[in-house]
Design a protein around this motif. Structure first.
Motif, PDB file in Angstrom:
ATOM      1  N   THR A   1     -44.590 -15.183  42.047  1.00 34.34           N
ATOM      2  CA  THR A   1     -43.879 -15.792  43.145  1.00 34.34           C
ATOM      3  C   THR A   1     -43.309 -17.030  42.209  1.00 34.34           C
ATOM      4  O   THR A   1     -43.441 -17.492  41.239  1.00 34.34           O
ATOM      5  N   LEU A   2     -42.671 -17.897  43.167  1.00 30.58           N
ATOM      6  CA  LEU A   2     -42.000 -19.312  42.843  1.00 30.58           C
ATOM      7  C   LEU A   2     -43.364 -20.234  42.089  1.00 30.58           C
ATOM      8  O   LEU A   2     -42.970 -20.864  41.429  1.00 30.58           O
ATOM      9  N   ALA A   3     -44.457 -20.101  42.625  1.00 28.54           N
ATOM     10  CA  ALA A   3     -45.686 -20.697  42.197  1.00 28.54           C
ATOM     11  C   ALA A   3     -45.693 -20.283  40.399  1.00 28.54           C
ATOM     12  O   ALA A   3     -45.931 -21.598  39.923  1.00 28.54           O
ATOM     13  N   ASP A   4     -45.429 -19.324  40.079  1.00 26.36           N
ATOM     14  CA  ASP A   4     -45.644 -18.876  38.898  1.00 26.36           C
ATOM     15  C   ASP A   4     -44.660 -19.769  37.928  1.00 26.36           C
ATOM     16  O   ASP A   4     -44.774 -20.221  36.754  1.00 26.36           O
ATOM     17  N   PHE A   5     -43.543 -19.577  38.462  1.00 22.22           N
ATOM     18  CA  PHE A   5     -42.260 -20.372  37.703  1.00 22.22           C
ATOM     19  C   PHE A   5     -42.434 -21.855  37.879  1.00 22.22           C
ATOM     20  O   PHE A   5     -42.102 -22.630  36.841  1.00 22.22           O
ATOM     21  N   ALA A   6     -42.976 -22.510  38.864  1.00 19.36           N
ATOM     22  CA  ALA A   6     -43.325 -23.972  38.828  1.00 19.36           C
ATOM     23  C   ALA A   6     -44.218 -24.268  37.765  1.00 19.36           C
ATOM     24  O   ALA A   6     -44.065 -25.199  37.204  1.00 19.36           O
ATOM     25  N   ALA A   7     -45.505 -23.548  37.772  1.00 14.38           N
ATOM     26  CA  ALA A   7     -46.386 -23.871  36.676  1.00 14.38           C
ATOM     27  C   ALA A   7     -45.711 -23.406  35.188  1.00 14.38           C
ATOM     28  O   ALA A   7     -46.005 -24.290  34.224  1.00 14.38           O
ATOM     29  N   ALA A   8     -45.032 -22.403  34.965  1.00 14.98           N
ATOM     30  CA  ALA A   8     -44.448 -22.143  33.607  1.00 14.98           C
ATOM     31  C   ALA A   8     -43.264 -22.832  33.236  1.00 14.98           C
ATOM     32  O   ALA A   8     -43.135 -23.339  32.133  1.00 14.98           O
ATOM     33  N   ALA A   9     -42.573 -23.714  34.345  1.00 15.79           N
ATOM     34  CA  ALA A   9     -41.691 -24.690  34.029  1.00 15.79           C
ATOM     35  C   ALA A   9     -42.483 -25.893  33.322  1.00 15.79           C
ATOM     36  O   ALA A   9     -41.812 -26.322  32.297  1.00 15.79           O
ATOM     37  N   HIS A  10     -43.520 -26.408  33.892  1.00 22.24           N
ATOM     38  CA  HIS A  10     -44.181 -27.492  33.350  1.00 22.24           C
ATOM     39  C   HIS A  10     -44.803 -27.035  32.197  1.00 22.24           C
ATOM     40  O   HIS A  10     -44.611 -27.767  31.099  1.00 22.24           O
TER      41      HIS A  10
ATOM     42  N   SER B   1     -37.729 -10.644  45.500  1.00 28.15           N
ATOM     43  CA  SER B   1     -38.257 -11.886  46.122  1.00 28.15           C
ATOM     44  C   SER B   1     -39.228 -12.713  45.472  1.00 28.15           C
ATOM     45  O   SER B   1     -40.118 -12.212  44.661  1.00 28.15           O
ATOM     46  N   LEU B   2     -39.287 -14.131  45.608  1.00 24.99           N
ATOM     47  CA  LEU B   2     -40.138 -14.794  44.732  1.00 24.99           C
ATOM     48  C   LEU B   2     -41.181 -15.391  45.661  1.00 24.99           C
ATOM     49  O   LEU B   2     -41.946 -16.344  45.701  1.00 24.99           O
ATOM     50  N   MET B   3     -41.257 -15.073  47.229  1.00 24.85           N
ATOM     51  CA  MET B   3     -42.010 -15.566  48.235  1.00 24.85           C
ATOM     52  C   MET B   3     -42.879 -14.362  48.824  1.00 24.85           C
ATOM     53  O   MET B   3     -42.138 -13.430  49.323  1.00 24.85           O
ATOM     54  N   PRO B   4     -43.943 -14.721  49.194  1.00 25.15           N
ATOM     55  CA  PRO B   4     -44.580 -13.314  49.930  1.00 25.15           C
ATOM     56  C   PRO B   4     -44.163 -13.139  51.300  1.00 25.15           C
ATOM     57  O   PRO B   4     -43.293 -13.833  51.755  1.00 25.15           O
ATOM     58  N   ASN B   5     -44.466 -11.901  51.922  1.00 23.68           N
ATOM     59  CA  ASN B   5     -43.863 -11.684  53.213  1.00 23.68           C
ATOM     60  C   ASN B   5     -44.958 -12.241  54.570  1.00 23.68           C
ATOM     61  O   ASN B   5     -44.207 -12.473  55.548  1.00 23.68           O
ATOM     62  N   ASP B   6     -46.007 -12.598  53.834  1.00 22.30           N
ATOM     63  CA  ASP B   6     -46.924 -13.172  55.036  1.00 22.30           C
ATOM     64  C   ASP B   6     -46.955 -14.772  54.960  1.00 22.30           C
ATOM     65  O   ASP B   6     -47.068 -15.462  54.093  1.00 22.30           O
ATOM     66  N   PRO B   7     -47.223 -15.302  56.320  1.00 26.08           N
ATOM     67  CA  PRO B   7     -47.544 -16.654  56.187  1.00 26.08           C
ATOM     68  C   PRO B   7     -48.654 -17.244  55.075  1.00 26.08           C
ATOM     69  O   PRO B   7     -48.335 -18.235  54.626  1.00 26.08           O
TER      70      PRO B   7
END
Lengths: 221, 221
Positions: B159-168, B78-84
């Motif tokens: 999470t996806l946030a790390d991938f977004a940052a690492a992509a840039h 999973s790349l998204m947390p379980n909680d809102p």
């Protein structure tokens, strides 16, 4: 109680206001002239943007993240489909309106005509107005094409995608920049959204010195 | 098999590539010089952008919508947390990198130095390079501040946030525009992401006529 730091003619703020109202969440609206942002506002929100939602003492930024959070925490009535393909389509269209439509239309028309004046940054750039006026036609055509195939923009139920689109169009309608006669299906769709209780506060918005056309608040426009 | 229409040094394409690889989804990469887009490409994708993912015969657009769809349909790992609240924070940070960081840094540095050259649109604008070089410092400081409080950017899991940052950052590292010495915590975080198997294909990317610095692909940089 929730508080929303906003400006009335911001499509991103309006998307959040529509979501809050649809979920019957009471919110205190605080108008924030973010371009004159004082240190208090920047302390709340280092990005210097609106909307900012104060929720349980936390300051939430980024309209899409806020709306999906509200839908997560207050799932009724739902603004996201239950299936992954449906959610994909909602997110794609939200990005379409908040990114592509925003850059091509909202920035060229609304920001030139309204934001520049409010911020004291001179007169509208006629080339940008022309570009925005051309591009909105293609977008209305695209929306018409979607609505030929679907009851709502992202499928057969109303979703966040409809609020994203209506938020932009309502700001442009305030400055009389939407040619509804070009797109009867879009007009019908907008009339349906406009008649929702959630929409009423938006129709009462007034920007000093810039009254909207009469039909802006008219449900039978 | 999935196909991704992409360009190698696009942070949005890279975010999707990282997500696909992390979920061990095999994909055929098709380089798409979208700025010379022929009618075939525009038929697939009227927005004229990359990335476009062909998935089960459908053409998916908008990187964030694509990545969340992939995470919905292929939830492990999973790349998204379980909680809102966790999901909110991931979406806020993805928007932060794909919008604010993109406008302030990526557009000023990468697009000036690389995209302009590839597209034959002249030389880098030195004022923009200067703005980008200043702004990236604030962003590295902000990331350092986050990483002082959390193991990963959005919390204690990747999470996806790390991938977004690492992509840039990986695109900017390709053109040697990241001062890693300024931000040791960010450097450690990037070294960890860089050593993941999902990252390897990105490190093998080569843009003709623009070789990366040696350390770009070096795990011990």
């Amino acid at each position: 109680m929730l508080s929303l730091f906003h400006v009335p003619l911001s499509p991103f703020c309006r998307k959040v206001r529509l979501t809050l109202a649809e979920k019957r969440l009471e919110v205190k609206l605080i108008e924030e002239r973010y371009w004159e942002a004082g240190t208090d506002f920047l302390r709340r929100n280092p990005a210097g943007k609106v909307p900012i939602l104060r929720y349980d003492g936390r300051m939430l930024a980024e309209s899409q993240a806020i709306c999906e959070f509200l839908d997560d925490v207050h799932p009724e009535p739902s603004l996201m489909p239950n299936d992954p393909a449906g959610r994909y389509e909602v997110r794609r269209l939200c990005a379409w309106f908040d990114d592509t439509f925003h850059t091509e239309v909202t920035a060229n028309l609304l920001y030139e005509r309204v934001n520049k004046k409010l911020m004291g940054r001179g007169y509208p750039d006629s080339q940008k107005i022309k570009t925005g006026s051309t591009r909105i036609k293609y977008h209305l055509d695209y929306m018409s094409w979607l609505l030929e195939h679907r009851r709502w923009l992202a499928g057969n139920a109303m979703t966040l995608a409809d609020f994203a689109a209506a938020a932009h169009l309502s700001c442009l309608d305030y400055i009389n920049d939407v040619d509804w006669e070009r797109a009867p299906l879009v007009k019908d769709w907008y009339a349906t959204i406009k008649s929702r209780p959630a929409f009423r506060p938006l129709l009462a918005d007034q920007v000093p010195g810039m009254p909207p056309p009469r039909r802006y608040a008219d449900l039978d426009f």
